[in-house]
Design a protein around this motif. Structure first.
Motif, PDB file in Angstrom:
ATOM      1  N   ARG A 186       0.843  -1.188   0.000  1.00 16.41           N
ATOM      2  CA  ARG A 186       0.000   0.000   0.000  1.00 16.41           C
ATOM      3  C   ARG A 186       0.885   1.248   0.000  1.00 16.41           C
ATOM      4  O   ARG A 186       1.913   1.289   0.693  1.00 16.41           O
ATOM      5  N   ARG A 187       0.466   2.238  -0.767  1.00 11.17           N
ATOM      6  CA  ARG A 187       1.145   3.530  -0.759  1.00 11.17           C
ATOM      7  C   ARG A 187       0.123   4.570  -0.337  1.00 11.17           C
ATOM      8  O   ARG A 187      -0.879   4.795  -1.024  1.00 11.17           O
ATOM      9  N   VAL A 188       0.391   5.201   0.799  1.00  6.33           N
ATOM     10  CA  VAL A 188      -0.532   6.172   1.354  1.00  6.33           C
ATOM     11  C   VAL A 188       0.031   7.571   1.194  1.00  6.33           C
ATOM     12  O   VAL A 188       1.198   7.802   1.504  1.00  6.33           O
ATOM     13  N   MET A 189      -0.807   8.497   0.662  1.00  4.27           N
ATOM     14  CA  MET A 189      -0.474   9.926   0.633  1.00  4.27           C
ATOM     15  C   MET A 189       0.909  10.208   0.053  1.00  4.27           C
ATOM     16  O   MET A 189       1.636  11.044   0.561  1.00  4.27           O
ATOM     17  N   GLY A 190       1.289   9.515  -1.005  1.00  2.00           N
ATOM     18  CA  GLY A 190       2.566   9.792  -1.647  1.00  2.00           C
ATOM     19  C   GLY A 190       3.775   9.386  -0.836  1.00  2.00           C
ATOM     20  O   GLY A 190       4.896   9.788  -1.149  1.00  2.00           O
ATOM     21  N   LYS A 191       3.557   8.579   0.179  1.00  2.00           N
ATOM     22  CA  LYS A 191       4.680   8.118   0.989  1.00  2.00           C
ATOM     23  C   LYS A 191       5.214   6.800   0.429  1.00  2.00           C
ATOM     24  O   LYS A 191       4.890   6.420  -0.687  1.00  2.00           O
ATOM     25  N   GLU A 192       6.066   6.146   1.223  1.00  2.00           N
ATOM     26  CA  GLU A 192       6.675   4.935   0.707  1.00  2.00           C
ATOM     27  C   GLU A 192       5.653   3.827   0.535  1.00  2.00           C
ATOM     28  O   GLU A 192       4.611   3.802   1.186  1.00  2.00           O
TER      29      GLU A 192
END
Lengths: 114, 111
Positions: free
Chosen positions: A36-42
């Protein structure tokens, strides 16, 4: 040969609703991964199947998330009930062998919880 | 635990410019290092990899060298093209199905 396919490509739901994401791995790949990638994070690891068995689910955020891979073919990831912080892009990947074998990724499902 | 830190974007370059995207890692043991690329509307694709210190991975004009002394795996390309516009992810694996990714760097190349 078809690659990893994910459905739907985008899902918009309201907080409290249920959503089910599907992943079809490359035929013959026993190993299937959810990320999963949340809010442009890793991109973060969620879990790993070997055939129909959960090999590692240490990345699953909480018990609102349920992953299954009945029959060792496609996999589903259900979020119930969805919360705002579940929004992000969910990627599925598969590999023939585990370990350092190359993982082939799908295009991802973008989940928006409103 | 293992982790990857990569240069934050977005990065905007003109065509034929030199590209560097920095990536450093923290790991126990001897991980393998990867760069993945995600073109618009597509899944992540493996761009290149290196499995041991001093190895250089290369593909499509991109290169990255596994530097154990600086724990780095910087991505470089001498002359970028518009078609290189994408999001680039640095990643490592310790070999136990424990892939760790960086936050991704969005590259836009303008003609």
């Amino acid at each position: 040969e078809a690659g990893v396919t994910q459905f739907p490509s985008h899902s918009v739901i309201e907080k409290g609703q249920t959503v089910t994401l599907r992943c079809d791995p490359i035929s013959g790949h026993d190993n299937l991964y959810w990320y999963r990638r949340v809010m442009g994070k890793e991109i973060k690891f969620l879990l790993h199947f070997v055939k129909e068995s959960k090999q590692d689910e240490s990345g699953m955020p909480n018990n609102r998330f349920l992953a299954e891979r009945t029959g060792g073919t496609y996999s589903t990831l259900k979020v119930q009930p969805a919360e705002l912080e579940d929004s992000g892009v969910y990627f599925c990947a598969s590999s023939f062998r585990g370990g350092l074998d190359i993982q082939y990724f799908g295009a991802g499902t973008r989940l928006s919880v409103l | 635990g293992n982790s990857v830190t990569q240069m934050e974007g977005p990065v905007t370059l003109s065509e034929e410019a030199f590209l560097t995207i920095n990536c450093t890692y923290t790991a126990t043991g001897y991980p393998s290092l990867f760069w993945y690329v995600q073109y618009p509307g597509e899944g992540l694709q493996l761009l290149l990899k290196a499995t041991k210190a001093d190895d250089k991975g290369s593909n499509k004009g991109f290169e990255a060298t596994y530097r154990k002394e600086t724990t780095s795996f910087h991505l470089e390309k001498g002359s970028v093209q518009v078609s290189d516009s994408a999001v680039y992810f640095c990643a490592l694996s310790g070999g136990n199905n424990d892939m760790r990714f960086g936050a991704g760097t969005r590259l836009t190349v303008k003609p």
